[in-house]
Scaffold this active site. Structure first.
Site, PDB file in Angstrom:
ATOM      1  CG  HIS A 262      -1.918   1.029   1.311  1.00  0.00           C
ATOM      2  ND1 HIS A 262      -1.691   2.228   1.936  1.00  0.00           N
ATOM      3  CD2 HIS A 262      -3.190   1.079   0.848  1.00  0.00           C
ATOM      4  CE1 HIS A 262      -2.785   2.977   1.865  1.00  0.00           C
ATOM      5  NE2 HIS A 262      -3.709   2.299   1.193  1.00  0.00           N
ATOM      6  CD  GLU A 314      -6.531   2.445  -1.431  1.00  0.00           C
ATOM      7  OE1 GLU A 314      -5.804   2.602  -0.428  1.00  0.00           O
ATOM      8  OE2 GLU A 314      -7.718   2.787  -1.458  1.00  0.00           O
ATOM      9  CB  CYS A 410      -7.559   9.649   3.688  1.00  0.00           C
ATOM     10  SG  CYS A 410      -7.510   8.670   2.177  1.00  0.00           S
ATOM     11  CB  CYS A 411      -7.515  12.364  -0.923  1.00  0.00           C
ATOM     12  SG  CYS A 411      -6.783  10.747  -1.261  1.00  0.00           S
TER      13      CYS A 411
END
Length: 646
Positions: A262, A314, A410-411
């Protein structure tokens, strides 16, 4: 001694390129994300973040909602607020943040524990699922936020709350008998603990971070043991067949040679490794950082600074596997890359790290947010065909339109905290030397070892290859200025006023100059014409293709300028690229134009899928815009790598 970033209080940005993004944080992004986290934005994914804290604090009743790490949304928002307040005091915003901090303090358990998921939903399951529970990851983001808020405002309440939490973690984890001999499933707490150490000087926080790094991947994997325990409850179904590479826990960190798993977990861990390598003067850990950096940026990174090519988990895959139309390249991963590169630059004083930091900042990180600050990309592909971005396919993670918010968000707040802290990337200092890393119009007042200096940098970068630095040496003492010479800068020349000068020395990508008078003006000029780049032939996705760049900025084709079926366009590399600044396009951008051919299909009849025929081509003019700004007009195709006519 390593270099240090400037205190954000000491730098004012007033840049043609960056100010609109930095000002957007204060004027739009922070207020917008506040509304989101209060669930007051129509048609947006619900956040419930603040409501979870109210329930955990006993102020409201209800159930926990969201991901197990939902608390990190407000943590990163508070971190962005702390950075913003450092340079731009705002009583109303500070009062709002103080109310949130009061709420977090009210939700904190008596022993110091903070996590609304476990407090509300599974209070008897604390620390029982380190692999998936994200308790330590959430703690790390709260610690980072507390550090930023303290440095921005001088207020200790949030910091004291997180020190209490850090004390609990130190009491809970470690090599001693009776403690948990585990480590985070998602690395982040290590960064937070190190930041607390640097503020409080409490050595146990640094030692705790080192323990988490040192024990990772040693002996029998902790997560696999955890999963074998009776009553283990899986949170994420995709972890059913767990690959320890996913969490970089497959082997000890000092033995890792390739960037695995990840991508966000990886670069957050690398940040902590770099910090610890410096603090403990650990050569083996530093060597691992250098090895992992080199593998990542030379074999596993996109031209845009994106990392993590697989949409499944991811993650990194293998060397040179860099597909364009279904890659992941999470915004958070590029932010982690920039944070890792900044640390490596400050430890080694090598400009090569700042090259990649700059790449990420000007491309993937900026692409993650719309120009109006109200919608976001989580995933950052290099080729988009909107009709093919369908659910339950290999491209279901690719969005042709930025989203108002995400269930896993989160971004967006991560981008906010990055833009709010841009100043930490522009300059560094150590002793009586100032390093100029990025070319951004800004004013600085900085106390050096021998006295105070004032600096003003003026530039139109990245539209022009020129920057002028005016220095006022108030104490009239000898200081040094180190100016980064980018790899893409052609024929750099330096002037003091109108006089051409030669640097005292050039070392690791920086030109050094002595400032031994009260005032000095230094100008660097270099050619920065648009250029064509080819990928290593081992990058199979880019074979026979070129990408257009100007300085650190990657350019792309959009359907709105070039029509549909962008893969049917071919660029003639034998005809020079032309650039033109368009002040009314996308807030003012340099557009790059090229000549080429377009594959036409007027000989194909309805229903003909394959046939024997020669391709028909026609002349075409190609218009490229910065990748960072794609998707800000109409929804349509986008393409970075273009087929080349040799």
């Amino acid at each position: 001694m390593k270099l240090k970033s400037l205190d954000l209080k000491n730098i004012k940005i007033s840049d043609e390129f960056w100010s609109r993004h930095v000002d957007l944080v204060r004027n739009v992004i922070i207020p917008y994300q506040w509304e989101i986290m209060n669930d007051r934005v129509a048609d947006a994914e619900s956040s419930h973040c603040l409501e979870n804290f109210k329930i955990a604090a006993g102020k409201n009743s209800g159930d926990f909602y969201g991901a197990v790490f939902q608390d990190t949304d407000i943590a990163k928002w508070l971190e962005a607020v702390g950075f913003s307040l450092a340079g731009n005091p705002d009583e109303k915003l500070e009062a709002t943040a103080d109310e949130v901090i009061d709420l977090i303090a009210d939700a904190q358990c008596e022993d110091g524990y903070i996590n609304t998921y476990f407090t509300i939903k599974e209070p008897d399951k604390r620390w029982s699922n380190l692999c998936e529970g994200h308790e330590l990851y959430t703690a790390g983001h709260l610690m980072e936020a507390a550090a930023a808020y303290y440095e921005g405002t001088g207020k200790r309440k949030f910091l004291d709350c997180m020190c209490k939490f850090a004390d609990l973690i130190c009491e809970t984890f470690g090599e001693e008998e009776g403690k948990i001999h585990g480590y985070p499933g998602h690395q982040e707490v290590e960064i937070g603990l190190i930041k607390l150490f640097r503020i409080t000087k409490e050595r146990r926080y640094l030692d705790m971070a080192k323990y988490f790094i040192d024990i990772r991947g040693v002996g029998e994997n902790y997560f696999l043991k955890e999963m074998k325990k009776d009553g283990h409850k899986r949170i994420f179904p995709e972890f059913a067949d767990y690959d320890t590479k996913y969490s970089q826990s497959h082997i000890p960190v000092r033995d890792q040679k390739t960037a695995e798993g990840h991508a966000v977990r990886a670069v957050y861990m690398y940040c902590a490794m770099a910090d610890l390598a410096y603090e403990y003067q650990d050569d083996s850990l530093m060597e691992a950082c250098e090895t992992l950096w080199n593998n990542m940026v030379s074999k596993r990174m996109y031209i845009t600074g994106g990392i993590g090519s697989s949409g499944i988990l991811e993650r990194f895959t293998t060397d040179y596997d860099l597909p364009n139309e279904y890659n992941y390249s999470e915004s958070c991963a590029s932010i982690g890359l920039a944070l890792f590169g900044l640390r490596m630059n400050q430890i080694t004083r090598d400009g090569k790290y700042m090259e990649e930091v700059e790449r990420a900042l000007y491309n993937t990180i900026l692409a993650g947010i719309a120009l109006d600050g109200r919608s976001f990309f989580y995933v950052n592909p290099l080729e988009v065909w909107p009709d093919a971005c369908m659910p339950r396919t290999s491209k279901e993670h690719v969005k042709p339109v930025r989203q108002k918010w995400f269930g896993v968000a989160c971004c967006p707040p991560n981008i906010a905290r990055t833009l709010a802290s841009l100043g930490q990337y522009i300059y560094s200092t150590q002793g009586d030397t100032v390093w100029v890393n990025l070319f951004v119009t800004s004013e600085v007042q900085q106390e050096l070892e021998s006295g105070c200096i004032q600096m003003k940098q003026e530039t139109r970068f990245p539209n022009e290859g020129k920057t002028t630095i005016h220095i006022e040496n108030q104490e009239n003492v000898k200081v040094s200025l180190a100016v980064r010479i980018p790899e893409y800068a052609k024929d750099p020349v330096f002037y003091s006023g109108s006089e051409k000068i030669i640097p005292d020395k050039t070392e690791k990508g920086y030109a050094f100059f002595t400032v031994d008078r009260k005032e000095m003006e230094l100008t660097m000029k270099f050619s920065m014409e648009p250029r064509l780049l080819h990928a290593n032939p081992l990058v199979k996705a880019d074979t026979g293709k070129v990408a257009v760049m100007k300085g650190p900025c990657v350019y792309c084709l959009e359907e709105t300028d070039n029509g549909n079926n962008l893969p049917g366009l071919f660029l003639d590399s034998g005809i020079a690229l032309k650039e033109h600044f368009e002040p009314d396009l996308l807030g003012g951008v340099t557009v790059i134009r090229a000549q080429g051919k377009r594959l036409v299909s007027d000989e194909w009849k309805e229903g003909e899928l394959y046939k024997e025929c020669a391709p028909k081509m026609e002349d075409a003019a190609l218009t490229f815009v910065p990748y960072a700004y794609w998707g800000n007009r109409i929804t349509g195709e986008m393409l970075v790598w273009v087929r080349e006519i040799l």
